[in-house]
Scaffold this motif. Structure first.
Motif, mmCIF file in Angstrom:
data_model
loop_
_atom_site.group_PDB
_atom_site.id
_atom_site.type_symbol
_atom_site.label_atom_id
_atom_site.label_comp_id
_atom_site.label_asym_id
_atom_site.label_seq_id
_atom_site.Cartn_x
_atom_site.Cartn_y
_atom_site.Cartn_z
ATOM 1 N N SER A 89 48.275 12.683 105.822
ATOM 2 C CA SER A 89 48.035 11.480 106.820
ATOM 3 C C SER A 89 48.875 10.301 106.843
ATOM 4 O O SER A 89 48.826 9.353 107.423
ATOM 5 C CB SER A 89 46.676 10.722 105.864
ATOM 6 O OG SER A 89 45.538 11.287 105.878
ATOM 7 N N TYR A 113 46.427 12.096 116.503
ATOM 8 C CA TYR A 113 47.139 12.842 115.355
ATOM 9 C C TYR A 113 46.877 14.415 115.174
ATOM 10 O O TYR A 113 47.274 14.969 114.380
ATOM 11 C CB TYR A 113 46.668 12.374 114.228
ATOM 12 C CG TYR A 113 47.114 10.642 113.757
ATOM 13 C CD1 TYR A 113 48.217 10.861 113.142
ATOM 14 C CD2 TYR A 113 46.370 9.486 114.472
ATOM 15 C CE1 TYR A 113 48.924 9.417 112.957
ATOM 16 C CE2 TYR A 113 46.966 8.325 114.166
ATOM 17 C CZ TYR A 113 48.170 8.144 113.702
ATOM 18 O OH TYR A 113 48.550 7.173 113.263
ATOM 19 N N HIS A 138 42.627 9.666 108.079
ATOM 20 C CA HIS A 138 42.250 9.887 109.366
ATOM 21 C C HIS A 138 42.381 11.149 109.993
ATOM 22 O O HIS A 138 42.133 11.137 111.227
ATOM 23 C CB HIS A 138 42.755 8.620 109.695
ATOM 24 C CG HIS A 138 44.206 8.846 110.060
ATOM 25 N ND1 HIS A 138 44.923 8.894 109.130
ATOM 26 C CD2 HIS A 138 45.121 9.140 111.101
ATOM 27 C CE1 HIS A 138 46.071 9.167 109.340
ATOM 28 N NE2 HIS A 138 46.329 9.112 110.775
ATOM 29 N N THR A 139 42.695 12.408 109.448
ATOM 30 C CA THR A 139 43.265 13.582 109.853
ATOM 31 C C THR A 139 42.165 14.693 109.983
ATOM 32 O O THR A 139 42.744 15.768 110.139
ATOM 33 C CB THR A 139 44.413 13.623 109.483
ATOM 34 O OG1 THR A 139 44.672 13.653 108.061
ATOM 35 C CG2 THR A 139 45.629 12.717 110.004
ATOM 36 N N PRO A 159 44.171 16.319 114.541
ATOM 37 C CA PRO A 159 43.681 16.578 113.282
ATOM 38 C C PRO A 159 43.169 18.037 113.078
ATOM 39 O O PRO A 159 43.119 18.925 114.018
ATOM 40 C CB PRO A 159 42.487 15.648 113.411
ATOM 41 C CG PRO A 159 41.913 15.481 114.608
ATOM 42 C CD PRO A 159 43.350 15.510 115.407
ATOM 43 N N THR A 215 43.497 13.329 103.070
ATOM 44 C CA THR A 215 43.150 12.837 104.390
ATOM 45 C C THR A 215 42.646 11.345 104.375
ATOM 46 O O THR A 215 41.853 11.213 103.150
ATOM 47 C CB THR A 215 42.318 13.761 105.010
ATOM 48 O OG1 THR A 215 41.196 14.020 104.159
ATOM 49 C CG2 THR A 215 42.625 15.255 105.529
ATOM 50 N N LYS A 273 44.025 3.053 108.928
ATOM 51 C CA LYS A 273 43.809 3.694 110.153
ATOM 52 C C LYS A 273 42.593 3.624 110.781
ATOM 53 O O LYS A 273 42.278 3.756 111.993
ATOM 54 C CB LYS A 273 44.217 5.132 110.063
ATOM 55 C CG LYS A 273 45.732 5.456 109.581
ATOM 56 C CD LYS A 273 46.705 4.947 110.844
ATOM 57 C CE LYS A 273 48.014 5.614 110.618
ATOM 58 N NZ LYS A 273 48.655 5.254 109.270
ATOM 59 N N TRP A 274 41.315 3.462 109.982
ATOM 60 C CA TRP A 274 39.905 3.068 110.426
ATOM 61 C C TRP A 274 39.901 1.705 110.647
ATOM 62 O O TRP A 274 39.142 1.192 111.652
ATOM 63 C CB TRP A 274 39.045 3.744 109.238
ATOM 64 C CG TRP A 274 38.909 5.267 109.113
ATOM 65 C CD1 TRP A 274 39.813 5.831 108.443
ATOM 66 C CD2 TRP A 274 38.023 6.035 109.550
ATOM 67 N NE1 TRP A 274 39.404 7.177 108.359
ATOM 68 C CE2 TRP A 274 38.204 7.337 108.892
ATOM 69 C CE3 TRP A 274 36.789 5.819 110.465
ATOM 70 C CZ2 TRP A 274 37.568 8.320 109.351
ATOM 71 C CZ3 TRP A 274 36.126 6.991 110.551
ATOM 72 C CH2 TRP A 274 36.434 8.314 110.057
ATOM 73 N N TRP A 314 41.130 9.577 115.185
ATOM 74 C CA TRP A 314 42.182 10.539 114.866
ATOM 75 C C TRP A 314 42.790 11.322 116.292
ATOM 76 O O TRP A 314 43.496 11.999 116.348
ATOM 77 C CB TRP A 314 41.472 11.648 114.361
ATOM 78 C CG TRP A 314 40.110 12.157 114.947
ATOM 79 C CD1 TRP A 314 38.842 12.079 114.502
ATOM 80 C CD2 TRP A 314 39.785 12.933 116.063
ATOM 81 N NE1 TRP A 314 37.989 12.601 115.114
ATOM 82 C CE2 TRP A 314 38.486 13.135 116.253
ATOM 83 C CE3 TRP A 314 40.646 13.722 117.064
ATOM 84 C CZ2 TRP A 314 38.106 13.906 117.177
ATOM 85 C CZ3 TRP A 314 40.364 14.163 117.973
ATOM 86 C CH2 TRP A 314 38.842 14.663 118.177
#
Length: 609
Positions: free
Chosen positions: A132, A177, A163-164, A179, A161, A211-212, A174
């Motif tokens: 992450s 990234y 956000h991935t 994910p 994790t 990240k959220w 995501w």
């Protein structure tokens, strides 16, 4: 062998595996026998599988609960006439195969005769990799990590994790990234199960959700939507979910409904660590009324209820609840506290005793000491691992979880985690086998890097460079801070003297010599795998050297902005060369998403040049 078995009785003879032979197996161990057959093929051996056990069989696989008592234990008998592998379960047979494969590698199929009797000290032996902090390995890399874990007899793997994971309704979080998808998780879960490794889902569910929460769509869930002042005095966030917002539980429930069916594990790690902002925002009144510890525990219990409906045992980091000893005993029976601390002298004795006396199951969770350092802090890592596992065993920990974090961009490449991975495997299986550094490094070369080159020695030595300066910073290296956060190192300049500068200058020469030697290794080898490993080590070594040069220049000039222009130009050009190589290496091992963010963090010094 790594880990070294509990008991080895040498019989003073040699058994040479013949070019052709038979492996006796029954249906329940057929897949494992086929695995061994494939390994023998690598040595030019042609073996057949048979269900008829007579004198013509060279290797016998025997499942018998009366011959080995421990479910993960095994026995190997090597005589001049052949090899017998015995275990109570197929998992035990699998571990016996890993030991046999290592013997084949060490002795090139001319194996000393011996009897091995073996079983683990820790029932649960786990490794957690952070995915992450920008760096998300591709599937090939993840499977190679699993193969290493399997040979070292780990039986749990976690991917940290935030956000991935590609939640279907949350692409906003995501999409930059690359994910892991549901299909990939199921593929990896199956790959792990075939190697007797439990892939444990790991989704942080309280703090570490910036990240959220930075997105307007999710800010209403945050404890401090506009951020907060951290304990170390910086503005940060939003960071944690708020227990005062009822919708947080619906949000988490939805995530787990989608995530958990992809795993066969009976466990789930919900994180819940470092909730620095709890009580500083929306839950302030709750915390003032009931106490911060009570509010924290109540929210944890509500998450537990969600996961209880899924039939999962909840794992969570124990760093918050340990501050409220009176509440520890109120944790549900089917929870596992994860006790972490990453300095060599972390008070594991005190923390393990607390949870043990409260009757709470726990893992000890040391770290690889690689993050925020470029090349690791190898001596600290070994001390930290030993401290954790010794005290874990003392207080009947049910497992250990070696953690490998990626704070501030995950710039360290995987080779710098391998020594810790091997050492934790060694102590976690056989705590009485405390390998000396040179013996450990030799085994890491043979069984982890799978090389005859002195790669582990170079990795270890680069991981001790941080000690060349007397300034000690928690969980990081001053040379890392000097390059990635040059404005922060200024407040420590009074603690850096002329001797430190001289030692740093000498250390730069040591790093340059190490890079030269590694380059010669690369010219010698024909192995693409060895070349890739060496390139990664060189890339991190050059980051370290540039961090040292940055520290010297900042100290000499009093501030990063006061460095002469020609030296600024030099630093900038050198950084560009390093980041170009970093970008070249990244896609070979990792997913594309996250690269630009990682490079941006690595290049923050450019703002001052």
């Amino acid at each position: 062998m790594l880990p070294r078995p509990k008991k080895i009785t040498i019989l003073n003879d040699i058994f040479e595996i013949p070019v052709e032979g038979k492996i006796f197996t029954l249906p329940e161990s057929f897949k494992l026998a086929a695995f061994l057959k494939d390994e023998l093929t690598r040595y030019g051996k042609r073996f057949l599988l048979t269900g008829f056990n007579d004198k013509s069989t060279t290797i016998k696989i025997i499942l018998n609960p009366n011959m080995v008592s421990h479910s993960q234990g095994y026995k190997i008998k090597i005589t001049p006439n052949g090899i017998v592998l015995m275990a109570k379960t197929t998992q035990g047979i699998f571990y016996s195969l890993q030991s046999l494969i290592q013997l084949m590698r060490e002795y090139e199929c001319r194996i000393p005769t011996m009897i091995i009797e073996d079983e683990p000290d820790f029932e649960n032996r786990g490794f957690m990799l952070d995915i992450s902090r920008d760096r998300i390995p591709n599937m090939d890399t993840l499977k190679k990590i699993v193969d290493i874990l399997a040979e070292l007899k780990y039986n749990q793997f976690q991917l940290y994790t935030e956000h991935t994971f590609a939640y279907s309704k949350h692409e906003l979080v995501w999409r930059d990234y690359t994910p892991l998808t549901s299909e990939e998780i199921q593929e990896l879960d199956n790959y792990c199960r075939e190697r007797f490794i439990e892939l444990v889902p790991n989704q942080n569910s309280f703090g570490h959700l910036g990240k959220w929460l930075k997105h307007d769509q999710y800010k209403y869930l945050a404890e401090c939507p506009d951020g907060f002042i951290t304990p170390w005095g910086e503005k940060y966030g939003p960071f944690s979910l708020s227990p005062a917002v009822p919708e947080t539980l619906n949000f988490l429930s939805e995530l787990f409904d989608e995530l958990l069916p992809n795993f066969t594990s009976t466990k789930v790690n919900i994180g819940a660590d470092e909730t620095y902002d709890l009580g500083l925002g929306k839950s302030k009144e709750l915390c003032e009324k009931y106490g911060k510890g009570r509010v924290y525990l109540d929210f944890l219990l509500k998450i537990h209820q969600i996961l209880n409906r899924h039939g999962k045992t909840v794992m969570f980091w124990g760093d918050i609840i340990k501050n409220y000893p009176e509440l520890v005993a109120q944790l549900p029976d089917n929870t596992i506290a994860l006790l972490w601390g990453y300095e060599g002298d972390h008070p594991y004795d005190e923390e393990c005793k607390l949870f043990a006396t409260k009757g709470v199951a726990f893992y000890v969770c040391p770290g690889t000491s690689t993050w925020d350092s470029f090349t690791g802090r190898s001596d600290n890592a070994l001390a930290n691992i030993k401290n954790a596992l010794v005290n874990g065993k003392k207080y009947n920990s049910i497992g250990f979880l070696l953690t490998d974090w990626g704070d501030n961009g995950h710039h360290q490449h995987l080779p710098f985690s391998m020594i810790s991975l091997g050492y934790a495997a060694s102590l976690g299986w056989n705590l009485s086998e405390n390998l000396m550094d040179d013996e450990l490094l030799k085994k890491i070369n043979t069984h982890v890097f799978k090389t005859r080159l002195s790669i582990a020695e170079s990795v270890y030595n680069l991981g001790t460079i941080y000690k060349r300066i007397k300034l000690k910073l928690h969980n990081t290296s001053p040379y890392f801070i000097s390059l990635v956060f040059p404005h922060r190192i200024s407040k420590y300049l009074n603690e850096i003297d002329d001797e430190d500068i001289k030692n740093t200058e000498d250390a730069i020469e040591i790093v340059n010599t190490t890079v030269h030697n590694l380059s010669e290794f690369m010219a010698e080898t024909k192995s693409e795998s060895e070349k890739l490993t060496i390139l990664q080590i060189i890339n991190n070594a050059e980051m370290l050297a540039l961090g040292m040069e940055s520290l010297i220049l900042i100290k000499q000039n009093g501030n990063i902005s006061l460095i002469p222009e020609e030296r600024k130009t030099y630093l900038k050009q050198k950084l560009e060369q390093i980041t170009e190589q970093y970008r070249t290496l990244w896609p070979i091992l990792n997913r594309e998403g996250g690269l630009n963010y990682s490079v941006e963090k690595l290049s923050q010094i450019s703002k001052y040049l």
